[in-house]
Enzyme design. Structure first.
Site, PDB file in Angstrom:
ATOM      1  N   LYS A  28      54.806  40.987  78.861  1.00  0.00           N
ATOM      2  CA  LYS A  28      53.884  40.481  79.872  1.00  0.00           C
ATOM      3  C   LYS A  28      52.628  40.006  79.157  1.00  0.00           C
ATOM      4  CE  LYS A  28      51.358  43.168  82.739  1.00  0.00           C
ATOM      5  NZ  LYS A  28      51.036  44.035  83.879  1.00  0.00           N
ATOM      6  N   LYS A  86      61.258  41.159  85.975  1.00  0.00           N
ATOM      7  CA  LYS A  86      60.265  41.608  86.970  1.00  0.00           C
ATOM      8  C   LYS A  86      59.710  40.399  87.711  1.00  0.00           C
ATOM      9  CE  LYS A  86      57.039  44.396  85.521  1.00  0.00           C
ATOM     10  NZ  LYS A  86      56.018  44.839  84.529  1.00  0.00           N
TER      11      LYS A  86
HETATM   12  O1  LIG Z   1      54.094  47.046  84.470  1.00  0.00           O
HETATM   13  C1  LIG Z   1      53.071  47.696  84.248  1.00  0.00           C
HETATM   14  C2  LIG Z   1      51.814  46.985  84.063  1.00  0.00           C
HETATM   15  O2  LIG Z   1      51.861  46.193  82.936  1.00  0.00           O
HETATM   16  C3  LIG Z   1      50.626  47.834  84.142  1.00  0.00           C
HETATM   17  O3  LIG Z   1      49.478  47.188  83.658  1.00  0.00           O
HETATM   18  P1  LIG Z   1      48.074  47.935  83.833  1.00  0.00           P
HETATM   19  O4  LIG Z   1      48.263  49.333  83.363  1.00  0.00           O
HETATM   20  O5  LIG Z   1      47.111  47.164  82.982  1.00  0.00           O
HETATM   21  O6  LIG Z   1      47.755  47.830  85.283  1.00  0.00           O
END
Ligand SMILES: O=C[C@H](O)COP(=O)(O)O
Length: 401
Positions: A28, A86
């Protein structure tokens, strides 16, 4: 078993989280939105590098709710060879078509539908994902500057989301700027994975790089193995004990500390009278728990019993609906707290505040039997409490309800 999902943006970060023990490698790009997509070439490179040692997932980007766009982008990510794709779903009148459009792809790849706690959705979405053949669902936050998951959803609602997914045999994940103290609060509900980005980064800033130290800290808080659960709503305390949350019998020589929650007031549907039905009245909870110490130098969440767990437990019990007696409520709270094997004794006071000029209620004290004080166990709510030792009524109003 609750797994640890680590969101990373490139191969360098993958190496750190693999070494740090992440269970699911999630690609991501944090600079590109809540579910920012990483370039397909990078994803392919990571899939090759990880070589099946861990499952890899990838986000498709923050996409418009248009069926053909979702299908095209999700198809492109699926073609990289990741195990999980996702896909974020934002509120829209087109949600049903968007979900249904992915039915064919769901036959080929494990699709995870991501919903956002800072948005509102119809209640029947989990069923729509199941119907379309999705492998799982996940709750996250869309606005990463707008607070943690628990700022948007109460623990009992998160538990309800997890249960609704499990009832449909869907995998379920939980994320949203989670921090270390959130972990024991969420493990209670046995999600299939907890997802992290910000908490794994330098200074907890999700756009900074992944930190080895921060990753190790989060990993240490999530048990890595688990015996089969008989009740998905309970923590596997045996496993938590193995990870250092609970003391061995030798450690119990360190004695106990008291943790407390004071003046915790919630609206509660309570009372035996007819006029008390169909509405809520304020109840004040005061709880003190004697907790076995595990170390002389408490440093992280493994070494403490969080008072959050007491407040979450009270909220969850209260959310179940009407209870006739303050005594019943106090017993349920005491039993819930005594499920934690580090708690040796608990005093619970439940005081109704709206039945006149003063407060009325009950205070109970419950202890764990000495021999089982530090033994992890899985108990039903009724077996959590040992024999009652004190039971004090505050009955100025005549009724003890
Ligand atoms: O899938 C999980 C996310 O990447 C969580 O990101 P975050 O902890 O920055 O909200």
């Amino acid at each position: 078993m609750t797994k640890m999902l680590a969101s990373v943006r490139d191969r360098r970060e993958v190496e750190i989280v693999l070494k740090g023990g992440a269970d699911i490698i999630d690609l991501k790009d944090p600079d590109n939105g809540a579910l920012g997509a990483v370039a397909p070439e990078t994803i392919r490179d990571v899939v090759d590098f990880v070589a099946g040692v861990r499952p890899v997932s990838a986000a498709c980007g923050d996409l418009p709710m248009e069926p053909e766009v979702l299908l095209r982008e999700a198809g492109e990510i699926a073609a990289t060879g990741v195990e999980y794709v996702k896909i974020g779903f934002f509120p829209s009148e087109h949600l049903p078509e968007c979900i249904a459009a992915l039915k064919g792809l769901a036959q080929q790849r494990k699709l995870i539908g991501v919903l956002f706690a800072d948005h509102a959705y119809p209640d029947d979405l989990p069923a729509a994902f199941k119907e379309a053949g999705f492998h799982g669902i996940m709750i996250d936050t869309a606005n990463k500057a707008g607070g943690r998951l628990l700022d948007h959803l109460s623990p009992d609602r998160i538990g309800g989301f997890i249960k609704s997914a499990h009832d449909l045999s869907l995998m379920v994940g939980v994320a949203g700027s989670l921090e270390a103290p959130d972990i024991p609060r969420l493990l209670v509900f046995a999600p299939d994975f907890l997802g992290f980005r910000g908490a794994l980064c330098e200074n907890q800033k999700r756009n900074a790089g992944i930190s080895e130290e921060a990753t190790a800290k989060i990993r240490a808080l999530i048990p890595e193995e688990r015996t089969p659960a008989t009740d998905a709503s309970r923590v596997d305390y045996q496993l938590l004990a193995a990870r250092g949350y609970f003391p061995s019998p030798e450690d119990s020589k360190l004695g106990t500390d008291k943790i407390f929650v004071r003046d915790f007031v919630l609206p509660v549907q309570i009372g035996a009278y007819s006029f008390e039905h169909g509405k809520a009245q304020k109840v004040r909870f005061d709880v003190t728990a004697d907790v076995l110490r595990v170390t002389l130098n408490p440093e992280d969440m493994r070494h403490v019993v969080s008072y959050d767990l007491i407040m979450d437990g009270i909220r969850t019990i209260v959310a179940r609906g009407h209870v006739e007696l303050a005594e019943t409520l106090a017993e349920q709270v005491a039993a819930f707290i005594l499920e934690n094997p580090r708690v040796t004794r608990v005093v619970v006071r439940a005081e109704k505040l709206e039945l006149g000029a003063g407060g009325v209620g009950v205070e109970i004290e419950r202890r764990r039997e000495a021999q089982s004080a530090s033994k992890p166990r899985r108990s039903s709510p009724d077996t959590g409490a040992g024999a009652g030792t004190t039971h004090a009524h505050g009955g100025r109003k005549g009724s003890n309800s």
